[in-house]
Design a protein around this motif. Structure first.
Motif, PDB file in Angstrom:
ATOM      1  N   MET A  64     -11.394 -14.923   1.785  1.00  0.00           N
ATOM      2  CA  MET A  64     -10.376 -15.568   0.985  1.00  0.00           C
ATOM      3  C   MET A  64      -9.263 -16.729   1.732  1.00  0.00           C
ATOM      4  N   ASN A  65      -8.999 -17.964   1.195  1.00  0.00           N
ATOM      5  CA  ASN A  65      -7.904 -18.379   2.009  1.00  0.00           C
ATOM      6  C   ASN A  65      -6.868 -18.751   1.512  1.00  0.00           C
ATOM      7  N   THR A  66      -5.488 -19.858   1.859  1.00  0.00           N
ATOM      8  CA  THR A  66      -4.476 -19.383   1.771  1.00  0.00           C
ATOM      9  C   THR A  66      -4.154 -19.715   0.453  1.00  0.00           C
ATOM     10  N   GLU A  67      -4.239 -20.051  -0.366  1.00  0.00           N
ATOM     11  CA  GLU A  67      -4.497 -20.719  -2.007  1.00  0.00           C
ATOM     12  C   GLU A  67      -5.002 -19.513  -2.809  1.00  0.00           C
ATOM     13  N   GLU A  68      -5.955 -19.009  -2.339  1.00  0.00           N
ATOM     14  CA  GLU A  68      -6.572 -18.041  -2.595  1.00  0.00           C
ATOM     15  C   GLU A  68      -5.587 -16.369  -2.982  1.00  0.00           C
ATOM     16  N   MET A  69      -4.834 -16.232  -1.700  1.00  0.00           N
ATOM     17  CA  MET A  69      -4.238 -14.980  -1.006  1.00  0.00           C
ATOM     18  C   MET A  69      -2.765 -15.130  -1.458  1.00  0.00           C
ATOM     19  N   THR A  70      -1.857 -16.721  -2.230  1.00  0.00           N
ATOM     20  CA  THR A  70      -1.257 -16.559  -2.806  1.00  0.00           C
ATOM     21  C   THR A  70      -0.651 -16.451  -3.933  1.00  0.00           C
ATOM     22  N   ALA A  71      -2.117 -16.747  -4.809  1.00  0.00           N
ATOM     23  CA  ALA A  71      -1.833 -16.473  -6.387  1.00  0.00           C
ATOM     24  C   ALA A  71      -2.405 -14.358  -6.137  1.00  0.00           C
ATOM     25  N   LYS A  72      -3.349 -14.077  -5.014  1.00  0.00           N
ATOM     26  CA  LYS A  72      -3.617 -13.055  -5.579  1.00  0.00           C
ATOM     27  C   LYS A  72      -2.207 -12.092  -5.542  1.00  0.00           C
ATOM     28  N   ILE A  73      -1.013 -12.563  -4.067  1.00  0.00           N
ATOM     29  CA  ILE A  73      -0.084 -11.511  -4.460  1.00  0.00           C
ATOM     30  C   ILE A  73       1.308 -11.996  -5.499  1.00  0.00           C
ATOM     31  N   ALA A  74       1.502 -13.139  -6.243  1.00  0.00           N
ATOM     32  CA  ALA A  74       1.820 -13.743  -6.795  1.00  0.00           C
ATOM     33  C   ALA A  74       1.382 -12.964  -8.524  1.00  0.00           C
ATOM     34  N   LYS A  75       0.448 -12.403  -8.621  1.00  0.00           N
ATOM     35  CA  LYS A  75       0.031 -11.719  -9.631  1.00  0.00           C
ATOM     36  C   LYS A  75       0.446 -10.382  -9.560  1.00  0.00           C
ATOM     37  N   GLY A  76       0.344  -9.859  -7.802  1.00  0.00           N
ATOM     38  CA  GLY A  76       0.749  -8.507  -8.471  1.00  0.00           C
ATOM     39  C   GLY A  76       0.067  -7.079  -9.386  1.00  0.00           C
ATOM     40  N   LYS A  77      -0.657  -7.693  -8.900  1.00  0.00           N
ATOM     41  CA  LYS A  77      -1.808  -5.786  -9.385  1.00  0.00           C
ATOM     42  C   LYS A  77      -2.020  -5.460  -8.572  1.00  0.00           C
ATOM     43  N   GLY A  78      -1.324  -4.862  -8.138  1.00  0.00           N
ATOM     44  CA  GLY A  78      -1.371  -3.663  -6.912  1.00  0.00           C
ATOM     45  C   GLY A  78       0.041  -3.783  -6.158  1.00  0.00           C
ATOM     46  N   PHE A  79      -0.494  -3.259  -5.087  1.00  0.00           N
ATOM     47  CA  PHE A  79       0.704  -3.007  -3.660  1.00  0.00           C
ATOM     48  C   PHE A  79       0.410  -3.337  -2.711  1.00  0.00           C
ATOM     49  N   ILE A  80       1.443  -3.735  -1.741  1.00  0.00           N
ATOM     50  CA  ILE A  80       1.479  -3.663  -0.350  1.00  0.00           C
ATOM     51  C   ILE A  80       1.460  -2.317   0.222  1.00  0.00           C
ATOM     52  N   ALA A  81       0.146  -2.358   1.571  1.00  0.00           N
ATOM     53  CA  ALA A  81       0.543  -1.067   2.299  1.00  0.00           C
ATOM     54  C   ALA A  81       0.807  -1.464   3.304  1.00  0.00           C
ATOM     55  N   ALA A  82       1.762  -0.672   3.591  1.00  0.00           N
ATOM     56  CA  ALA A  82       2.554  -0.774   5.053  1.00  0.00           C
ATOM     57  C   ALA A  82       2.472   0.458   5.857  1.00  0.00           C
ATOM     58  N   LEU A  83       1.293  -0.670   7.134  1.00  0.00           N
ATOM     59  CA  LEU A  83       0.349   0.258   8.359  1.00  0.00           C
ATOM     60  C   LEU A  83       0.802  -0.951   9.910  1.00  0.00           C
ATOM     61  N   ASP A  84       1.734  -0.698   9.326  1.00  0.00           N
ATOM     62  CA  ASP A  84       2.990  -1.428  10.872  1.00  0.00           C
ATOM     63  C   ASP A  84       3.925  -0.442  11.822  1.00  0.00           C
ATOM     64  N   GLN A  85       3.783   0.428  11.347  1.00  0.00           N
ATOM     65  CA  GLN A  85       3.841   1.617  12.566  1.00  0.00           C
ATOM     66  C   GLN A  85       4.055   1.067  13.824  1.00  0.00           C
ATOM     67  N   SER A  86       5.469   1.060  14.515  1.00  0.00           N
ATOM     68  CA  SER A  86       5.871   0.013  16.500  1.00  0.00           C
ATOM     69  C   SER A  86       5.615   1.273  17.299  1.00  0.00           C
ATOM     70  N   GLY A  87       6.120   0.906  18.467  1.00  0.00           N
ATOM     71  CA  GLY A  87       5.874   1.990  19.366  1.00  0.00           C
ATOM     72  C   GLY A  87       6.979   3.340  19.367  1.00  0.00           C
ATOM     73  N   GLY A  88       8.357   3.416  18.650  1.00  0.00           N
ATOM     74  CA  GLY A  88       9.159   4.204  17.918  1.00  0.00           C
ATOM     75  C   GLY A  88       8.614   5.413  17.428  1.00  0.00           C
ATOM     76  N   SER A  89       8.030   4.795  16.901  1.00  0.00           N
ATOM     77  CA  SER A  89       8.014   5.657  15.207  1.00  0.00           C
ATOM     78  C   SER A  89       6.646   6.131  15.056  1.00  0.00           C
ATOM     79  N   THR A  90       5.288   5.570  16.284  1.00  0.00           N
ATOM     80  CA  THR A  90       4.495   6.321  16.905  1.00  0.00           C
ATOM     81  C   THR A  90       3.870   7.380  16.486  1.00  0.00           C
ATOM     82  N   PRO A  91       4.534   7.973  17.281  1.00  0.00           N
ATOM     83  CA  PRO A  91       4.425   9.405  17.785  1.00  0.00           C
ATOM     84  C   PRO A  91       5.121  10.203  16.678  1.00  0.00           C
ATOM     85  N   LYS A  92       6.088  10.066  15.811  1.00  0.00           N
ATOM     86  CA  LYS A  92       6.470  11.060  13.992  1.00  0.00           C
ATOM     87  C   LYS A  92       4.866  10.680  13.523  1.00  0.00           C
ATOM     88  N   ALA A  93       4.439   9.485  13.287  1.00  0.00           N
ATOM     89  CA  ALA A  93       3.310   9.475  12.608  1.00  0.00           C
ATOM     90  C   ALA A  93       2.476   9.673  13.061  1.00  0.00           C
TER      91      ALA A  93
END
Length: 295
Positions: free
Chosen positions: A1-30
């Motif tokens: 996917m190029n930037t234009e295709e990714m922009t269109a995908k997010i703009a249409k919003g047919k789905g959701f965005i997964a948050a996989l960004d736990q960092s140092g402080g929250s990682t042991p709990k995760a």
């Protein structure tokens, strides 16, 4: 996917965005939630290796690429790693998932009822690396704990200041002024937050857009004006500590907001599950979250 295709995908919003960004402080709990005890790793390298194994298993699970996950927010180490023998951003895009990178460096101490972001001393280098790795956007979090107008204005101003630097680098910023869902004055504070966001959107040049990641508001459809704003590509909701069923039920009350959940997507996954059990569990969570994001 190029930037234009990714922009269109997010703009249409047919789905959701997964948050996989736990960092140092929250990682042991995760990791504990995933069934990996502290005794199974030693030091940061092993800890981050364990969390990367979990994230890789999520990304390569068949249900993750069924079209219902349209984006994923990564921690820097996850972006720097590989999934299925390929750079993580490339592996995501091959699965139709738009990659974002967490750019904040944690929270400052509370003042005026809020926690601003710590100074972003590594931002320029991280943005340059993110562009080189093919990322689409960024995510930056601060926290609001009370309806203090001065504090909320400072949070929003900082979010837009950093967001403009992200746009200058050629990436799409997700601004995340999280409102603590346990705050007694949340309804009042969220009205102040919306007004401050609208004020800052008015000051954005017409050729600029941002994304917003907000706590699911106490008053249903409070943020519909932001969802419909021409300078907002998409408004996504964080689960904020709600369990999956609660988060989905609250999100369904808000037209046009889509999910960007972490705990609510991952809470029932365990390292000890077979691949079939893992995928079925993940798929059930993805289906529930996607359904709530389709209102």
């Amino acid at each position: 996917m190029n930037t234009e295709e990714m922009t269109a995908k997010i703009a249409k919003g047919k789905g959701f965005i997964a948050a996989l960004d736990q960092s140092g402080g929250s990682t042991p709990k995760a990791l504990r939630g995933y069934g990996v005890e502290d005794s199974e790793w030693s030091g940061d390298d092993e800890m981050f290796g364990k969390i990367h194994e979990m994230r890789s298993r999520v990304i390569t699970s068949p249900s993750f690429s069924n079209g219902k996950v349209i984006g994923a927010i990564l921690f820097e180490r996850t972006m720097d790693g590989q999934v299925d023998g390929k750079p993580t951003a490339e592996a995501l895009k091959e699965r139709g998932v738009v990659p974002f990178i967490k750019i904040d460096q944690g929270l400052a101490d509370e003042e005026n009822g809020v926690q601003l972001m710590n100074p972003l001393t590594k931002l320029d280098a991280l943005l340059e690396k993110s562009v080189a790795q093919g990322m689409f956007g960024t995510k930056e979090r601060s926290v609001i704990k009370s309806a203090n107008a001065e504090g909320i204005a400072a949070v929003v101003a900082q979010q837009f200041e950093v967001g403009n630097r992200v746009i200058d680098a050629g990436l799409m910023p997700i601004l995340e002024p999280e409102y603590d869902i346990t705050a007694d004055d949340r309804a009042e504070g969220e009205e102040i937050l919306k007004a401050e966001i609208l004020k800052n959107l008015d000051n954005l040049p017409d050729d600029r857009q941002v994304m917003l990641k907000l706590s699911i508001p106490k008053k249903a459809n409070l943020y519909k004006e932001l969802v419909d704003h021409p300078k907002v590509l998409s408004v996504v909701a964080l689960s904020g500590g709600y369990l999956t069923d609660e988060a989905c039920a609250e999100l369904e009350k808000n037209n046009g907001m889509i999910a960007s959940f972490s705990r609510a997507m991952l809470q029932d996954l365990r390292a000890q599950q077979s691949d079939e059990e893992f995928d079925a569990t993940l798929g059930n969570a993805i289906n529930s979250i996607c359904a709530a994001s389709s209102t």
